[in-house]
Write an enzyme that holds these catalytic residues in place. Structure first.
Site, PDB file in Angstrom:
ATOM      1  CD  GLU A 197      22.614  42.282  49.678  1.00 11.89           C
ATOM      2  OE1 GLU A 197      23.592  43.160  50.903  1.00 11.89           O
ATOM      3  OE2 GLU A 197      22.545  41.702  49.287  1.00 11.89           O
ATOM      4  CE  LYS A 239      31.720  40.109  48.122  1.00 14.77           C
ATOM      5  NZ  LYS A 239      32.295  39.158  48.162  1.00 14.77           N
ATOM      6  CE1 TYR A 295      27.761  38.360  50.740  1.00 13.05           C
ATOM      7  CE2 TYR A 295      26.351  40.413  50.552  1.00 13.05           C
ATOM      8  CZ  TYR A 295      27.022  39.600  50.095  1.00 13.05           C
ATOM      9  OH  TYR A 295      27.700  39.087  48.902  1.00 13.05           O
TER      10      TYR A 295
HETATM   11  P1  NAD Z   1      27.913  30.790  46.926  1.00 12.73           P
HETATM   12  O1  NAD Z   1      27.373  31.177  48.105  1.00 12.73           O
HETATM   13  O2  NAD Z   1      27.195  30.320  45.522  1.00 12.73           O
HETATM   14  O3  NAD Z   1      29.597  30.735  46.576  1.00 12.73           O
HETATM   15  C1  NAD Z   1      30.674  30.591  47.534  1.00 12.73           C
HETATM   16  C2  NAD Z   1      31.897  30.015  47.134  1.00 12.73           C
HETATM   17  O4  NAD Z   1      33.160  30.361  48.038  1.00 12.73           O
HETATM   18  C3  NAD Z   1      31.609  28.681  48.095  1.00 12.73           C
HETATM   19  O5  NAD Z   1      32.193  27.849  46.592  1.00 12.73           O
HETATM   20  C4  NAD Z   1      32.916  28.522  48.797  1.00 12.73           C
HETATM   21  O6  NAD Z   1      32.882  27.329  49.110  1.00 12.73           O
HETATM   22  C5  NAD Z   1      33.278  29.632  48.680  1.00 12.73           C
HETATM   23  N1  NAD Z   1      33.908  29.566  49.784  1.00 12.73           N
HETATM   24  C6  NAD Z   1      33.247  30.521  50.506  1.00 12.73           C
HETATM   25  N2  NAD Z   1      34.740  30.917  52.113  1.00 12.73           N
HETATM   26  C7  NAD Z   1      35.424  30.741  51.360  1.00 12.73           C
HETATM   27  C8  NAD Z   1      37.211  30.966  51.747  1.00 12.73           C
HETATM   28  N3  NAD Z   1      37.711  31.296  52.802  1.00 12.73           N
HETATM   29  N4  NAD Z   1      37.873  30.530  51.063  1.00 12.73           N
HETATM   30  C9  NAD Z   1      37.781  30.239  49.853  1.00 12.73           C
HETATM   31  N5  NAD Z   1      36.624  29.710  49.555  1.00 12.73           N
HETATM   32  C10 NAD Z   1      35.566  29.791  49.731  1.00 12.73           C
HETATM   33  O7  NAD Z   1      28.014  32.458  46.306  1.00 12.73           O
HETATM   34  P2  NAD Z   1      28.024  33.320  45.104  1.00 12.73           P
HETATM   35  O8  NAD Z   1      26.066  33.706  45.231  1.00 12.73           O
HETATM   36  O9  NAD Z   1      28.150  32.737  43.733  1.00 12.73           O
HETATM   37  O10 NAD Z   1      29.094  34.782  44.485  1.00 12.73           O
HETATM   38  C11 NAD Z   1      29.848  34.570  44.630  1.00 12.73           C
HETATM   39  C12 NAD Z   1      30.598  35.747  45.428  1.00 12.73           C
HETATM   40  O11 NAD Z   1      29.818  37.240  44.444  1.00 12.73           O
HETATM   41  C13 NAD Z   1      30.813  36.229  46.467  1.00 12.73           C
HETATM   42  O12 NAD Z   1      31.816  37.442  46.384  1.00 12.73           O
HETATM   43  C14 NAD Z   1      29.373  37.207  46.153  1.00 12.73           C
HETATM   44  O13 NAD Z   1      29.116  38.756  47.527  1.00 12.73           O
HETATM   45  C15 NAD Z   1      29.188  38.240  44.412  1.00 12.73           C
HETATM   46  N6  NAD Z   1      28.180  38.230  44.286  1.00 12.73           N
HETATM   47  C16 NAD Z   1      27.056  37.772  44.730  1.00 12.73           C
HETATM   48  C17 NAD Z   1      25.837  38.093  44.737  1.00 12.73           C
HETATM   49  C18 NAD Z   1      24.740  37.159  44.240  1.00 12.73           C
HETATM   50  O14 NAD Z   1      23.822  37.405  43.895  1.00 12.73           O
HETATM   51  N7  NAD Z   1      24.695  35.977  44.786  1.00 12.73           N
HETATM   52  C19 NAD Z   1      25.405  39.373  43.770  1.00 12.73           C
HETATM   53  C20 NAD Z   1      26.324  39.887  43.983  1.00 12.73           C
HETATM   54  C21 NAD Z   1      27.920  39.410  44.081  1.00 12.73           C
HETATM   55  O1  DAU Z   2      22.638  42.613  45.597  1.00 13.90           O
HETATM   56  C1  DAU Z   2      23.535  41.211  45.927  1.00 13.90           C
HETATM   57  C2  DAU Z   2      23.346  40.197  47.165  1.00 13.90           C
HETATM   58  O2  DAU Z   2      22.030  39.862  45.977  1.00 13.90           O
HETATM   59  C3  DAU Z   2      24.409  39.370  46.909  1.00 13.90           C
HETATM   60  O3  DAU Z   2      25.846  40.111  46.708  1.00 13.90           O
HETATM   61  C4  DAU Z   2      23.891  38.542  48.424  1.00 13.90           C
HETATM   62  O4  DAU Z   2      25.182  37.520  48.043  1.00 13.90           O
HETATM   63  C5  DAU Z   2      22.794  37.934  47.393  1.00 13.90           C
HETATM   64  O5  DAU Z   2      22.659  36.490  48.196  1.00 13.90           O
HETATM   65  C6  DAU Z   2      21.911  38.703  47.385  1.00 13.90           C
HETATM   66  O6  DAU Z   2      21.290  39.116  48.239  1.00 13.90           O
HETATM   67  P1  DAU Z   2      19.811  39.402  48.975  1.00 13.90           P
HETATM   68  O7  DAU Z   2      19.686  39.190  50.880  1.00 13.90           O
HETATM   69  O8  DAU Z   2      19.253  39.953  47.961  1.00 13.90           O
HETATM   70  O9  DAU Z   2      19.308  37.733  48.279  1.00 13.90           O
HETATM   71  P2  DAU Z   2      18.058  36.808  49.041  1.00 13.90           P
HETATM   72  O10 DAU Z   2      18.106  35.989  47.828  1.00 13.90           O
HETATM   73  O11 DAU Z   2      18.266  36.825  50.148  1.00 13.90           O
HETATM   74  O12 DAU Z   2      16.273  37.557  48.975  1.00 13.90           O
HETATM   75  C7  DAU Z   2      16.764  38.703  47.951  1.00 13.90           C
HETATM   76  C8  DAU Z   2      14.584  39.081  48.178  1.00 13.90           C
HETATM   77  O13 DAU Z   2      14.528  38.065  48.600  1.00 13.90           O
HETATM   78  C9  DAU Z   2      15.495  40.506  50.405  1.00 13.90           C
HETATM   79  O14 DAU Z   2      14.349  41.021  49.726  1.00 13.90           O
HETATM   80  C10 DAU Z   2      14.470  39.354  50.693  1.00 13.90           C
HETATM   81  C11 DAU Z   2      13.607  38.555  50.273  1.00 13.90           C
HETATM   82  N1  DAU Z   2      13.144  36.916  50.593  1.00 13.90           N
HETATM   83  C12 DAU Z   2      14.691  36.139  50.848  1.00 13.90           C
HETATM   84  C13 DAU Z   2      14.391  35.275  50.769  1.00 13.90           C
HETATM   85  C14 DAU Z   2      15.335  33.684  51.376  1.00 13.90           C
HETATM   86  C15 DAU Z   2      12.395  36.503  50.873  1.00 13.90           C
HETATM   87  O15 DAU Z   2      11.253  37.302  51.239  1.00 13.90           O
HETATM   88  N2  DAU Z   2      11.758  35.492  51.591  1.00 13.90           N
HETATM   89  C16 DAU Z   2      12.733  34.380  51.448  1.00 13.90           C
HETATM   90  O16 DAU Z   2      13.015  33.811  51.567  1.00 13.90           O
END
Ligand code: NAD
Ligand code: DAU
Length: 335
Positions: free
Chosen positions: A125, A151, A147
């Site tokens: 992102e 980041k 967000y």
């Molecule tokens: P998540 O929301 O499931 O977990 C985040 C974790 O960080 C939680 O355990 C929370 O308690 C902890 N946390 C939050 N703030 C904190 C703080 N101030 N100090 C210590 N711990 C803290 O997130 P996720 O989906 O597992 O994402 C993990 C990492 O990967 C993030 O940096 C996110 O930006 C990155 N990321 C996520 C995705 C995705 O699709 N979920 C994709 C690409 C990158």
């Molecule tokens: O691309 C990586 C990112 O992916 C991570 O860095 C973020 O932490 C993670 O949350 C995710 O972000 P997105 O915004 O892409 O993910 P999300 O699951 O929130 O949404 C995925 C897509 O679905 C987006 O286009 C929004 C849409 N959406 C999401 C929700 C929750 C819906 O249409 N309805 C919904 O209720």
């Protein structure tokens, strides 16, 4: 290796911690604030393991961090800790600024003082939206939400510590992750659980936004790979093998859960909604990493996991998440 895994009680961090302890024999200390998204039960498979310890602490809390680093003396810090939900960043950005800006700074200072390796987990992102083609590590940074903007700020700070102080850092940017243990605010687990309960499936806008899906096990392997083989000061993208429009993801979930298509509802769009993400992963592939899970198979397995793990999601779906859902979607979950 001895690793301090910040944010390791979340979805991807806990996947990484399990991989490193159980498959690589690393010693892992998970350091996590336990926000609504951080859940100790995600680490149950490691409980009692000699190579694992959990410490409750915030990355912005320099004192608790210092004590933990003195006790554990890790070789590297891997930072997953973040506020991760775009919709929450639009409604309440403050925690995003605190954790991503201040928290990353405190971690970097601690790493600098002790000369530790540092890996920042980041996201596609930061590049913003792309209608055609794919982002490489050289693409300009154009984040669009609080967000992704915070980041991006964290990534730039990490790079500044390499250029200014020679801190041995790497950054790994992932595309959209899915798999077991994902908090149900995100698209895939939200749609799975709503479909299983007969609740409406809220698709933002026209649902034609495209995401590049990667299984959390594959992203975790990429992060481990960058930690072991990445060149210091470099950024590595790790994108999944499949891109899908949201509507197609939701239709697949409807089909695989046996729910009714009539549950699909188009709702008001997310403000500033990014249309498409797409990552080129050539650079990390050149280090020898390849994604192993295709979306079709991974999604079916993920649905099975949610079906079989009600003990995991039931307390979430009846707790903080209920109030969040009502605020975000303007309606209560029915069941
Ligand atoms: P998540 O929301 O499931 O977990 C985040 C974790 O960080 C939680 O355990 C929370 O308690 C902890 N946390 C939050 N703030 C904190 C703080 N101030 N100090 C210590 N711990 C803290 O997130 P996720 O989906 O597992 O994402 C993990 C990492 O990967 C993030 O940096 C996110 O930006 C990155 N990321 C996520 C995705 C995705 O699709 N979920 C994709 C690409 C990158
Ligand atoms: O691309 C990586 C990112 O992916 C991570 O860095 C973020 O932490 C993670 O949350 C995710 O972000 P997105 O915004 O892409 O993910 P999300 O699951 O929130 O949404 C995925 C897509 O679905 C987006 O286009 C929004 C849409 N959406 C999401 C929700 C929750 C819906 O249409 N309805 C919904 O209720």
């Amino acid at each position: 290796m001895k690793l301090l895994v910040c944010g390791g009680a979340g979805f991807i961090g806990s996947t990484f911690a399990r991989q490193r302890v159980l498959e690589h024999g690393d010693r892992v200390t998970v350091y996590d604030k336990l926000t609504y998204a951080g859940r100790e039960e995600n680490l149950q498979a490691l409980s009692g393991h000699a190579g694992f310890r959990f410490v409750k602490g915030a990355i912005e809390d320099a004192a608790t961090l210092a004590v933990t680093l003195e006790e554990e003396r890790p070789d590297a810090i891997v930072n997953f800790a973040a506020e991760t939900h775009v919709d929450r960043s639009i409604a309440e950005p403050d925690a995003f600024v605190r954790t991503h800006a201040l928290g990353t700074y405190v971690l970097l200072e601690a790493a600098r003082e002790r000369e530790l390796r540092y890996l920042q987990v980041s996201t596609d992102e930061v590049y913003g939206s792309i209608e055609v083609g794919t982002f490489t590590e050289e693409s300009p940074l154009h984040p669009s939400s609080p967000y992704s903007a915070t980041k991006t700020g964290a990534d730039l700070l990490v790079q500044s510590y390499f250029h200014t102080y020679g801190l041995p850092v790497t950054i790994c940017r992932g595309s959209n992750n899915y798999g077991p243990y994902q908090y149900p605010e995100k698209l895939i687990p939200l749609m799975i659980l709503n479909a299983l309960h007969g609740d409406p499936l809220p698709v933002y806008g026209d649902g034609m936004q495209v995401r590049n899906w990667i299984h959390a096990a594959d992203f975790s392997r990429a992060i481990g790979h960058v930690l072991e083989h990445g060149e210091l000061g470099e950024v590595y993208n790790a994108g999944g093998p499949d891109e899908e429009a949201n509507m197609d993801v939701v239709r697949r979930i409807v089909e695989l859960t046996g729910a009714s298509e009539s549950l699909i509802e188009h709702v008001v769009d997310r403000p500033g909604h990014d249309r498409r993400y797409s990552l080129s992963s050539e650079k990390v592939r050149a280090l020898g990493w390849e994604p192993q899970v295709r979306f079709e198979q991974g999604l079916a397995e993920t649905i099975d996991w949610y079906r079989e793990n009600e003990d995991w999601w039931r307390p979430i779906r009846s707790g903080e998440y209920l109030a969040y859902y009502e605020r975000q979607y303007g309606r209560a979950l029915q069941s």
